[in-house]
Design a protein around this motif. Sequence first.
Motif, short mmCIF file in Angstrom:
data_model
loop_
_atom_site.label_atom_id
_atom_site.label_comp_id
_atom_site.label_asym_id
_atom_site.label_seq_id
_atom_site.Cartn_x
_atom_site.Cartn_y
_atom_site.Cartn_z
N ARG A 1 0.83 -1.21 0.00
CA ARG A 1 0.00 0.00 0.00
C ARG A 1 0.87 1.26 0.00
NH1 ARG A 1 -3.94 0.49 4.56
NH2 ARG A 1 -5.31 1.57 3.10
N ILE A 2 1.95 1.23 0.76
CA ILE A 2 2.85 2.39 0.80
C ILE A 2 3.53 2.57 -0.53
CG2 ILE A 2 4.97 3.30 1.84
CD1 ILE A 2 4.12 1.99 4.46
N ARG A 3 4.03 1.47 -1.11
CA ARG A 3 4.73 1.57 -2.39
C ARG A 3 3.82 2.12 -3.49
NH1 ARG A 3 3.43 -0.93 -6.67
NH2 ARG A 3 3.28 -2.93 -5.59
N SER A 4 2.54 1.75 -3.47
CA SER A 4 1.59 2.26 -4.45
C SER A 4 1.47 3.79 -4.34
CB SER A 4 0.23 1.61 -4.25
OG SER A 4 -0.72 2.13 -5.15
N GLU A 5 1.40 4.29 -3.11
CA GLU A 5 1.33 5.75 -2.92
C GLU A 5 2.63 6.43 -3.36
OE1 GLU A 5 -1.19 7.69 -1.97
OE2 GLU A 5 -2.51 5.93 -1.88
#
Length: 440
Positions: free
Chosen positions: A207-211
Amino acid sequence: MAEQHQGFVWQYADPDMAAGSATVIRTLLDHGYEAYWVGGCVRDEYMGRKVSDMDITTSALPEMTSNLFPHVVPTGIKHGTVTIIENGQAFEVTTYRVESGYEDHRRPKEVVFVSNIEEDLKRRDFTMNAMALGMDGAWVDPFGGRRDIDLRMIRCVGDAEVRFREDALRMIRCIRFASVFGFSIAKGTWKGILTVRSTLSWIAMERIRSELDKMMSGPDPLRGLELLKRSGLYALMKVPFPYKQHNSKIIAAISIVQSSCLDLRWVLLFIGCGISSVQLDHLLRDWTFSNKRRESIVGLIKLQERWDHDSTGEPDSDRQLWINLVLEHGPEIANQWLSMQEALQTAEQQMIESTEQEKSITKSVHVQHARTWLDEMQVKSLKDLKVTGNELLQALNRKGGPWLGEVLRHLLVRTAAGVLLNNKDHLIEEARQVMNDEKE
């Protein structure tokens, strides 16, 4: 097209998408329910940005919504969301709801459906995302989202600490929005990040990498990186990012690379942070980069490492080094690396002009020469050779073995360098000569 007599005509949404979403809302209204466009689509329309998808919120319970449409996917019916397929488009329709009990700083333990849209908007992250728009063009904006957009300000809905404790990913989203939109972060919202930032470790790296991907492909990734550093969030992720020591000159080149070249921007960041290809391979796995992206990014770092280690600055030796690197990593990686060098040189030139310094960022490479060398290569992989392994076996009347790979590699390197013609007879004769030399 959206019906003009209904009041609101979308300016920044695809007409088919706008028409499909309008049909969904109109159907809900005709059956006595409330329904609005909500969230990002409303925000982007107000900001004059392209609308990429359109979400809808309604007073209808999910079962009621499902009964009104022939094509329904129960994507998150437990939390009030169903996906309606209309006009060839997919629209998420969510029942007004409130949430509570965020035990893992991500998912609500309890969802309660409500009848008031303002109660629903109250649970959302930022004021600019807590707006709804009706078919008649009426705005529902109880928290001043349009005002904050006009002020170019990101502000949490209600208490920032509460919003970030509910879903810690919102802290990264806050920085991403500030970076992409060029907005400031409200004082109370920034204080909330600093107060509860340790909760970020609960959030999955995917989820962090997507942001971060969205931030890195935005118009000002350097601002986002600076906010990550100032907030300390970079070190508090489940898999921390080693951003303490970095070469600001190399990182400055990130903004020069086109936003469409996302992975090239990542490569410059990793090089600027001094992360080796071995370290990076593990990091990208933990950060859930796809295998394809990981191999491409690590390949570019490996190419850079080889160049920095083996380049002499002499044209002849650098040309041979470059040919070997192209054969090892492939022309696609080679072209990306050259684009990266161009960005580095542009960034370096800008710094020289602004600071009157003349210190080189990396070992220099004459990009135009390297591009010429690449264009001159007759072959760039074994499949380009005009002779196959089987043809060599037949011509030399030998059985297969390690020698075959070695000979093919020899032919590939010399043909790529222009020493040999890429001609079947010439290549077989060269292979025969190599084998005869070995016998002697």
